[in-house]
Design a protein around this motif. Structure first.
Motif, PDB file in Angstrom:
ATOM      1  N   PHE A  29      85.511  71.532  -3.357  1.00 52.74           N
ATOM      2  CA  PHE A  29      85.428  71.381  -1.894  1.00 52.74           C
ATOM      3  C   PHE A  29      84.115  71.896  -1.332  1.00 52.74           C
ATOM      4  N   TRP A  30      83.520  72.907  -1.940  1.00 56.21           N
ATOM      5  CA  TRP A  30      82.294  73.473  -1.345  1.00 56.21           C
ATOM      6  C   TRP A  30      81.079  72.616  -1.688  1.00 56.21           C
ATOM      7  N   PHE A  31      81.117  71.882  -2.808  1.00 52.38           N
ATOM      8  CA  PHE A  31      80.083  70.877  -3.060  1.00 52.38           C
ATOM      9  C   PHE A  31      80.197  69.822  -1.945  1.00 52.38           C
ATOM     10  N   LYS A  32      81.433  69.372  -1.741  1.00 53.83           N
ATOM     11  CA  LYS A  32      81.714  68.330  -0.742  1.00 53.83           C
ATOM     12  C   LYS A  32      81.286  68.791   0.646  1.00 53.83           C
ATOM     13  N   ASP A  33      81.649  70.034   1.003  1.00 54.44           N
ATOM     14  CA  ASP A  33      81.298  70.553   2.340  1.00 54.44           C
ATOM     15  C   ASP A  33      79.780  70.551   2.544  1.00 54.44           C
ATOM     16  N   THR A  34      79.058  70.948   1.488  1.00 51.01           N
ATOM     17  CA  THR A  34      77.599  71.026   1.621  1.00 51.01           C
ATOM     18  C   THR A  34      77.018  69.632   1.858  1.00 51.01           C
ATOM     19  N   LEU A  35      77.579  68.640   1.160  1.00 57.34           N
ATOM     20  CA  LEU A  35      77.079  67.276   1.343  1.00 57.34           C
ATOM     21  C   LEU A  35      77.445  66.752   2.739  1.00 57.34           C
ATOM     22  N   VAL A  36      78.684  67.010   3.158  1.00 60.12           N
ATOM     23  CA  VAL A  36      79.110  66.572   4.494  1.00 60.12           C
ATOM     24  C   VAL A  36      78.209  67.193   5.562  1.00 60.12           C
ATOM     25  N   ASN A  37      77.901  68.482   5.404  1.00 56.97           N
ATOM     26  CA  ASN A  37      77.032  69.154   6.379  1.00 56.97           C
ATOM     27  C   ASN A  37      75.630  68.534   6.417  1.00 56.97           C
ATOM     28  N   THR A  38      75.249  67.895   5.321  1.00 57.42           N
ATOM     29  CA  THR A  38      73.895  67.337   5.233  1.00 57.42           C
ATOM     30  C   THR A  38      73.833  65.882   5.682  1.00 57.42           C
ATOM     31  N   ILE A  39      74.816  65.072   5.247  1.00 53.85           N
ATOM     32  CA  ILE A  39      74.689  63.626   5.538  1.00 53.85           C
ATOM     33  C   ILE A  39      75.829  63.067   6.384  1.00 53.85           C
ATOM     34  N   GLY A  40      76.795  63.902   6.753  1.00 55.68           N
ATOM     35  CA  GLY A  40      77.902  63.421   7.577  1.00 55.68           C
ATOM     36  C   GLY A  40      79.074  62.954   6.726  1.00 55.68           C
ATOM     37  N   HIS A  41      80.241  62.857   7.372  1.00 55.66           N
ATOM     38  CA  HIS A  41      81.489  62.655   6.632  1.00 55.66           C
ATOM     39  C   HIS A  41      81.550  61.301   5.939  1.00 55.66           C
ATOM     40  N   ARG A  42      81.268  60.229   6.696  1.00 54.60           N
ATOM     41  CA  ARG A  42      81.447  58.888   6.117  1.00 54.60           C
ATOM     42  C   ARG A  42      80.510  58.647   4.919  1.00 54.60           C
ATOM     43  N   SER A  43      79.238  58.998   5.112  1.00 57.53           N
ATOM     44  CA  SER A  43      78.286  58.789   4.010  1.00 57.53           C
ATOM     45  C   SER A  43      78.660  59.654   2.813  1.00 57.53           C
ATOM     46  N   ALA A  44      79.141  60.873   3.090  1.00 58.65           N
ATOM     47  CA  ALA A  44      79.507  61.780   1.992  1.00 58.65           C
ATOM     48  C   ALA A  44      80.730  61.238   1.249  1.00 58.65           C
ATOM     49  N   GLU A  45      81.684  60.711   2.004  1.00 60.93           N
ATOM     50  CA  GLU A  45      82.888  60.199   1.351  1.00 60.93           C
ATOM     51  C   GLU A  45      82.527  59.059   0.390  1.00 60.93           C
ATOM     52  N   ARG A  46      81.701  58.153   0.870  1.00 59.86           N
ATOM     53  CA  ARG A  46      81.293  57.016   0.044  1.00 59.86           C
ATOM     54  C   ARG A  46      80.492  57.506  -1.180  1.00 59.86           C
TER      55      ARG A  46
ATOM     56  N   PRO B  67      68.251  56.610  -5.217  1.00 62.05           N
ATOM     57  CA  PRO B  67      66.793  56.590  -5.447  1.00 62.05           C
ATOM     58  C   PRO B  67      66.086  57.014  -4.157  1.00 62.05           C
ATOM     59  N   PRO B  68      64.772  57.320  -4.242  1.00 57.97           N
ATOM     60  CA  PRO B  68      64.099  57.967  -3.109  1.00 57.97           C
ATOM     61  C   PRO B  68      64.311  57.318  -1.736  1.00 57.97           C
ATOM     62  N   ALA B  69      64.093  56.001  -1.632  1.00 63.18           N
ATOM     63  CA  ALA B  69      64.183  55.389  -0.295  1.00 63.18           C
ATOM     64  C   ALA B  69      65.587  55.531   0.285  1.00 63.18           C
ATOM     65  N   GLU B  70      66.599  55.337  -0.572  1.00 60.51           N
ATOM     66  CA  GLU B  70      67.990  55.463  -0.097  1.00 60.51           C
ATOM     67  C   GLU B  70      68.341  56.914   0.219  1.00 60.51           C
ATOM     68  N   ALA B  71      67.813  57.808  -0.613  1.00 63.65           N
ATOM     69  CA  ALA B  71      68.091  59.240  -0.378  1.00 63.65           C
ATOM     70  C   ALA B  71      67.572  59.650   1.000  1.00 63.65           C
ATOM     71  N   LEU B  72      66.418  59.090   1.358  1.00 62.95           N
ATOM     72  CA  LEU B  72      65.838  59.408   2.668  1.00 62.95           C
ATOM     73  C   LEU B  72      66.665  58.759   3.779  1.00 62.95           C
ATOM     74  N   ARG B  73      67.058  57.507   3.548  1.00 60.32           N
ATOM     75  CA  ARG B  73      67.813  56.783   4.583  1.00 60.32           C
ATOM     76  C   ARG B  73      69.134  57.487   4.880  1.00 60.32           C
ATOM     77  N   VAL B  74      69.826  57.921   3.826  1.00 58.83           N
ATOM     78  CA  VAL B  74      71.141  58.537   4.037  1.00 58.83           C
ATOM     79  C   VAL B  74      71.006  60.006   4.479  1.00 58.83           C
ATOM     80  N   GLY B  75      69.843  60.603   4.221  1.00 56.42           N
ATOM     81  CA  GLY B  75      69.611  61.988   4.665  1.00 56.42           C
ATOM     82  C   GLY B  75      69.838  63.044   3.604  1.00 56.42           C
TER      83      GLY B  75
END
Ligand SMILES: CC/C=C\C/C=C\CCC/C=C/CC(=O)SCCNC(=O)CCNC(=O)[C@H](O)C(C)(C)COP(=O)(O)OP(=O)(O)OC[C@H]1O[C@@H](n2cnc3c(N)ncnc32)[C@H](O)[C@@H]1OP(=O)(O)O
Length: 302
Positions: A187-204, A213-221
């Motif tokens: 859950f704390w891995f998940k929480d850290t990602l949610v805090n960074t990119i938001g719930h929907r993007s993190a869930e997916r 890859p770099p361009a997508e990593a930047l787009r998603v945050g």
């Protein structure tokens, strides 16, 4: 200020006996040349710290070849380096980067999670928790200069930082890809990602085990900036200068304000989280898939 001091006392109190033992061990770590200005540079076998006292910044280079996997020993050395830099008033920021070409970190060390006994798994997991807590709550500005691939635990380490700069190389990717290994990001891995990119993007990202890859990593945050490979370190330095321009106490308290609720969740459930991990990792089915995954990595070579 009291809150910041309280958090430091709390995280320090959490430093594990394994870390205390290693800190006392002669020859494992020690002062090295830091110039004639009284600033000490600390080295350990797997962590190289390059101080720039004039800037108040230290570059922490991970060098646990071949892939900077986060073994128990490596995690211990990383934590000791971080603590030393936090305790040295010269430093206000650190840049964490890799000394292994093309690889930031391959994540948690799979050999620490395979074919060992439950006591070992518990000790290892506690060290992983400690890494996350200490980096996530560090009073220093922490910037990741990501100069290589950074899956799973490598991505987690980056996510604990205040800012992430990724090299624009199509071979590099970053993400929490645990599901691809048949394991579940805690859950704390998940929480850290949610805090960074938001719930929907993190869930997916989590369900699909996406490595961006770099361009997508930047787009998603997942990262804040993508730059040509030869500019990763210099960009991290100039971003650092901008962060260090902010009054330290105000920045530190704001960081704690933003991060404490997430950290508290693990702090209050820490033992249960270790028990869950040990139960999960001891399952025959999980051991089999981790073994198979490690074998696949080895066979890849031919
Ligand atoms: C209900 C649930 C409750 C609780 C759940 C709890 C917990 C479960 C969650 C646990 C979380 C885990 C997070 C992780 O971080 S797991 C690790 C994920 N990492 C990976 O998948 C990366 C694997 N590695 C690679 O893909 C490649 O190695 C890499 C692209 C990084 C580099 O490729 P390259 O071709 O340069 O090198 P390789 O030849 O593949 O590797 C060189 C040697 O290094 C070994 N290796 C690689 N990665 C690891 C690793 N993570 N740990 C240990 N060893 C690793 C690899 O086997 C090679 O070894 P040798 O053949 O030289 O012996």
């Amino acid at each position: 200020m009291a809150l910041a001091v309280g958090m430091r006392v709390l995280t320090r109190a959490l430093l594990r006996p394994w870390a205390r033992g290693l800190r006392a061990a002669p020859g494992r770590t020690g002062p090295a040349a830091g110039g004639g200005d009284g600033v000490r540079c600390f080295r350990s076998p797997r962590v190289l710290v390059e101080p720039d006292p004039a800037a108040g910044v230290a570059v922490v280079k991970m060098r646990n070849p071949p892939v900077n996997s986060l073994s128990l020993e490596f995690l211990t050395e990383l934590l000791i380096s971080l603590e030393k830099l936090e305790n040295d008033k010269t430093f206000h920021g650190i840049i964490i980067t890799s000394d292994c070409p093309g690889i930031f970190s391959a994540g948690l060390d799979l050999t620490e999670m395979c074919g060992r006994d439950p006591e070992h798994y518990a000790e290892y997991w506690k060290a992983v928790q400690e890494m996350w807590l200490r980096f996530y709550l560090s009073n220093l500005v922490v910037i990741a200069a990501i100069n290589g691939i950074s899956p799973a635990g490598g991505c987690l380490l980056s996510l604990t930082c205040d800012y992430r700069v990724l090299a624009n190389n199509p071979k590099y990717a970053i993400g929490l890809n645990e599901t691809l290994l048949g394991i579940v990001a805690p859950f704390w891995f998940k929480d850290t990602l949610v805090n960074t990119i938001g719930h929907r993007s993190a869930e997916r990202a989590l369900q699909l085990g996406l490595l961006f890859p770099p361009a997508e990593a930047l787009r998603v945050g997942v990262v804040d900036q993508v730059v040509p490979e030869d500019q990763v370190q210099s960009t991290a330095r100039s971003v650092m200068a901008q962060w260090l321009d902010i009054p330290d106490h105000a920045r530190q308290l704001t960081k704690i304000l933003m991060r404490k609720p997430t950290a508290d969740r693990l702090l209050t459930e820490r033992d249960a989280d270790i028990e869950n991990f040990v139960r999960f990792i001891c399952k025959d089915s999980i051991q089999k898939s981790l073994h198979a995954y490690l074998e696949k990595l080895k066979q890849k070579k031919g």
